[in-house]
Design a protein around this motif. Structure first.
Motif, mmCIF file in Angstrom:
data_model
loop_
_atom_site.group_PDB
_atom_site.id
_atom_site.type_symbol
_atom_site.label_atom_id
_atom_site.label_comp_id
_atom_site.label_asym_id
_atom_site.label_seq_id
_atom_site.Cartn_x
_atom_site.Cartn_y
_atom_site.Cartn_z
ATOM 1 N N LYS A 104 -6.229 19.957 7.641
ATOM 2 C CA LYS A 104 -7.326 20.915 7.775
ATOM 3 C C LYS A 104 -6.874 22.332 7.488
ATOM 4 N N TYR A 105 -5.556 22.538 7.434
ATOM 5 C CA TYR A 105 -5.012 23.848 7.098
ATOM 6 C C TYR A 105 -4.750 23.979 5.592
ATOM 7 N N GLY A 106 -5.052 22.910 4.844
ATOM 8 C CA GLY A 106 -4.884 22.970 3.401
ATOM 9 C C GLY A 106 -3.504 22.562 2.911
ATOM 10 N N ILE A 107 -2.678 22.031 3.779
ATOM 11 C CA ILE A 107 -1.349 21.591 3.368
ATOM 12 C C ILE A 107 -1.489 20.236 2.682
ATOM 13 N N THR A 108 -0.983 20.153 1.465
ATOM 14 C CA THR A 108 -1.143 18.937 0.661
ATOM 15 C C THR A 108 0.186 18.215 0.476
ATOM 16 N N MET A 109 0.081 16.956 0.200
ATOM 17 C CA MET A 109 1.228 16.117 -0.094
ATOM 18 C C MET A 109 0.822 15.148 -1.191
ATOM 19 N N TYR A 110 1.724 14.919 -2.168
ATOM 20 C CA TYR A 110 1.448 13.986 -3.254
ATOM 21 C C TYR A 110 2.625 13.034 -3.441
ATOM 22 N N VAL A 143 -13.048 14.992 1.512
ATOM 23 C CA VAL A 143 -11.934 15.244 0.602
ATOM 24 C C VAL A 143 -12.290 14.716 -0.783
ATOM 25 N N TYR A 144 -11.743 15.384 -1.787
ATOM 26 C CA TYR A 144 -12.033 15.057 -3.178
ATOM 27 C C TYR A 144 -10.726 14.941 -3.956
ATOM 28 N N PRO A 145 -10.225 13.751 -4.137
ATOM 29 C CA PRO A 145 -9.074 13.596 -5.008
ATOM 30 C C PRO A 145 -9.531 13.547 -6.457
ATOM 31 N N GLN A 146 -9.045 14.484 -7.245
ATOM 32 C CA GLN A 146 -9.362 14.518 -8.671
ATOM 33 C C GLN A 146 -8.166 13.932 -9.415
ATOM 34 N N MET A 147 -8.426 12.918 -10.219
ATOM 35 C CA MET A 147 -7.347 12.225 -10.912
ATOM 36 C C MET A 147 -7.468 12.472 -12.405
ATOM 37 N N TYR A 148 -6.401 12.980 -13.003
ATOM 38 C CA TYR A 148 -6.348 13.273 -14.434
ATOM 39 C C TYR A 148 -5.273 12.413 -15.086
ATOM 40 N N SER A 149 -5.343 12.344 -16.424
ATOM 41 C CA SER A 149 -4.318 11.630 -17.204
ATOM 42 C C SER A 149 -4.011 10.264 -16.598
ATOM 43 N N ARG A 189 0.852 -1.187 0.000
ATOM 44 C CA ARG A 189 0.000 0.000 0.000
ATOM 45 C C ARG A 189 0.887 1.237 0.000
ATOM 46 N N GLU A 190 0.534 2.221 -0.828
ATOM 47 C CA GLU A 190 1.340 3.439 -0.915
ATOM 48 C C GLU A 190 0.457 4.670 -0.725
ATOM 49 N N LEU A 191 1.033 5.687 -0.111
ATOM 50 C CA LEU A 191 0.323 6.948 0.096
ATOM 51 C C LEU A 191 0.262 7.688 -1.227
ATOM 52 N N VAL A 192 -0.921 8.128 -1.606
ATOM 53 C CA VAL A 192 -1.123 8.829 -2.868
ATOM 54 C C VAL A 192 -1.162 10.336 -2.651
ATOM 55 N N SER A 238 4.666 9.788 -8.081
ATOM 56 C CA SER A 238 4.049 9.121 -9.229
ATOM 57 C C SER A 238 2.762 9.799 -9.699
ATOM 58 N N VAL A 239 2.183 10.666 -8.868
ATOM 59 C CA VAL A 239 0.916 11.302 -9.253
ATOM 60 C C VAL A 239 1.014 12.816 -9.323
ATOM 61 N N LYS A 240 2.158 13.379 -8.977
ATOM 62 C CA LYS A 240 2.314 14.835 -9.026
ATOM 63 C C LYS A 240 2.045 15.347 -10.432
ATOM 64 N N GLY A 241 1.273 16.415 -10.504
ATOM 65 C CA GLY A 241 0.921 16.990 -11.791
ATOM 66 C C GLY A 241 -0.286 16.343 -12.437
ATOM 67 N N ARG A 242 -0.731 15.212 -11.899
ATOM 68 C CA ARG A 242 -1.896 14.524 -12.475
ATOM 69 C C ARG A 242 -3.066 14.436 -11.491
ATOM 70 N N PHE A 243 -2.768 14.386 -10.219
ATOM 71 C CA PHE A 243 -3.815 14.289 -9.201
ATOM 72 C C PHE A 243 -3.843 15.587 -8.398
ATOM 73 N N THR A 244 -5.022 16.004 -8.022
ATOM 74 C CA THR A 244 -5.157 17.108 -7.077
ATOM 75 C C THR A 244 -6.123 16.671 -5.981
ATOM 76 N N ILE A 245 -5.888 17.170 -4.776
ATOM 77 C CA ILE A 245 -6.761 16.838 -3.661
ATOM 78 C C ILE A 245 -7.274 18.126 -3.054
ATOM 79 N N SER A 246 -8.552 18.147 -2.772
ATOM 80 C CA SER A 246 -9.152 19.317 -2.141
ATOM 81 C C SER A 246 -10.012 18.846 -0.971
#
Length: 114
Positions: free
Chosen positions: A50-56, A75-81, A42-45, A59-67
């Motif tokens: 709660k302060y809005g600090i994100t981590m990616y 939370v809403y992970p949006q996955m592109y490409s 299992r890997e962290l994606v 392998s998914v940087k530039g393709r996934f966003t989390i809000s």
């Protein structure tokens, strides 16, 4: 006891996009997603505090966003490409504090295939 409810997932073609969501009960410090492909650890994606600090993961940087919607503890992970190698069971997680116990969702399958 924190409860997590996941939604989203499914089959998508390579290059497509998909959005997951995860709603948590209670007061949550950090939420995010892990994934586990067959035969792999299992890997962290991605995660967001709660302060809005994100981590990616690299392998998914530039393709996934989390809000995050703090009012709804969702939370809403949006996955592109999406790529075939993104195929995995995706698990939502949450912690009430930086170093407290981790709660897990039931997992949702994401399959990227033509």
């Amino acid at each position: 006891q924190v409860q997590l409810v996941e939604s989203g997932g499914g089959l998508v073609q390579p290059g497509g996009s998909l959005r997951l969501s995860c709603a948590a009960s209670g007061s949550i410090y950090v939420m995010g997603w892990y994934r586990q492909a067959p035969g792999k650890q299992r890997e962290l994606v991605a995660s967001i505090t709660k302060y809005g600090i994100t981590m990616y993961a690299d392998s998914v940087k530039g393709r996934f966003t989390i809000s995050r919607d703090n009012a709804k503890n969702t939370v809403y992970p949006q996955m592109y490409s999406l790529k075939p190698e993104d195929t995995a069971v995706y698990y939502c997680y949450a912690r009430e504090g930086p170093f407290t116990a981790t709660y897990w969702g039931q997992g949702t399958q994401v399959t990227v295939s033509s």
